[in-house]
Enzyme design. Sequence first.
Site, short mmCIF file in Angstrom:
data_model
loop_
_atom_site.label_atom_id
_atom_site.label_comp_id
_atom_site.label_asym_id
_atom_site.label_seq_id
_atom_site.Cartn_x
_atom_site.Cartn_y
_atom_site.Cartn_z
N LYS A 1 4.02 22.18 -6.18
CA LYS A 1 4.41 21.54 -5.16
C LYS A 1 5.09 20.38 -5.74
O LYS A 1 6.28 19.70 -5.34
CB LYS A 1 3.56 21.15 -4.13
CG LYS A 1 3.21 22.36 -3.14
CD LYS A 1 2.04 21.95 -2.06
CE LYS A 1 1.75 23.28 -1.49
NZ LYS A 1 0.75 23.38 -0.49
N GLN B 1 -4.14 19.34 1.03
CA GLN B 1 -4.26 20.79 0.67
C GLN B 1 -5.35 21.25 1.26
O GLN B 1 -6.52 20.94 1.01
CB GLN B 1 -4.16 20.69 -0.78
CG GLN B 1 -4.28 22.38 -1.46
CD GLN B 1 -3.03 23.13 -1.19
OE1 GLN B 1 -1.77 22.63 -0.86
NE2 GLN B 1 -3.05 24.27 -1.10
N ASP C 1 3.20 19.59 6.77
CA ASP C 1 2.97 20.77 6.95
C ASP C 1 3.21 21.32 8.65
O ASP C 1 2.90 22.52 8.82
CB ASP C 1 1.26 21.02 6.75
CG ASP C 1 1.15 21.35 5.45
OD1 ASP C 1 1.69 22.11 4.88
OD2 ASP C 1 0.24 21.03 4.91
N1 GUN Z 1 -2.96 26.06 1.51
C1 GUN Z 1 -2.45 27.06 1.45
N2 GUN Z 1 -1.21 27.12 1.99
C2 GUN Z 1 -1.21 25.69 2.35
C3 GUN Z 1 -0.03 25.16 3.06
O1 GUN Z 1 0.92 25.60 3.56
N3 GUN Z 1 -0.49 23.95 3.34
C4 GUN Z 1 -1.59 23.06 3.14
N4 GUN Z 1 -1.80 21.89 3.40
N5 GUN Z 1 -2.60 23.96 2.76
C5 GUN Z 1 -2.29 25.09 2.23
#
Ligand code: GUN
Length: 283
Positions: A52, A96, A119
């Site tokens: 990311k 996350q 998100d």
């Molecule tokens: N863990 C796995 N996929 C994601 C996501 O798209 N966002 C977040 N915050 N955690 C994740």
Amino acid sequence: MLVLNGKAVSEKKRADIKSRVSLFKGKYSRSPGLAVVIVGDDPASHVYVKNKIKSCEEVGIVSFHHQLDAQTTETELLALIQKLNGDKSVDGILVQLPLPPHLSADKIVAAIRPDKDADGLTVENMGLLFSGKPRVVPCTPRGVIEILKYYDISMAGKNCVVVGRSQIVGRPMAQLLLLEDATVTVAHSKTPDVSAITRTADIVVVAAGRPRMLGADDFKKNAVVVDVGIHRLPDGLCGDVRFEELKSHAHAATPVPGGVGPMTITILLENTLVLAEKLQAGR
Ligand code: GUN
């Protein structure tokens, strides 16, 4: 069978995001900013977060990486989120998931300002999606829709089955398909015969979190199969679907890796840019 190349769709979209970021910088003399918070040392989460951050750099978004140790208390984490909520250089906040077991994801996500929720997971943003007025939506399901649109796979009136009902994928996926006028069914771990349901579908989105759970026999001939799963097994990466079996059976399918995965991050970049534009417009 048509291979739905999420990586290619993603590259094209990132080029577009990069030029929009550059316009943003010209207009506001700053870069959009994304804060990425990770708690603990889950190895898969670390790989995702690293990707990311690298992807932000590539399109000109600044990222603020907050690595907290596994024993971080709820109070400490909430204090960090409050600080990010008030920081003018931060447009998007992502915590996350999963969090260590002593922390409640619901409580932590609820502390994020909805207008900085990269998100789309806060109750406010989910509520907007579920009432048919989406603002920022969860990245993976949005990425799935974009892959289907890129390949001109129409969803209107189609029988679409989502396997899985998670907050982050299954539920928002079903809502996004509804907004595309699909007829939507959600199957999940308590569905007695998942295969009987998936076999009725024109389009199946599998987000069950179970390695190689479904194969050719579980899909109608010429179905479109989108695999959201990703698992690291001793013999390599695989999805929730046995991709090889689909080659002479499905109309189209996403591979793992190189399918849905790259699009998730691309939508995160887009969400951050959109939030930055909205925040800036309100200043
Ligand atoms: N863990 C796995 N996929 C994601 C996501 O798209 N966002 C977040 N915050 N955690 C994740």
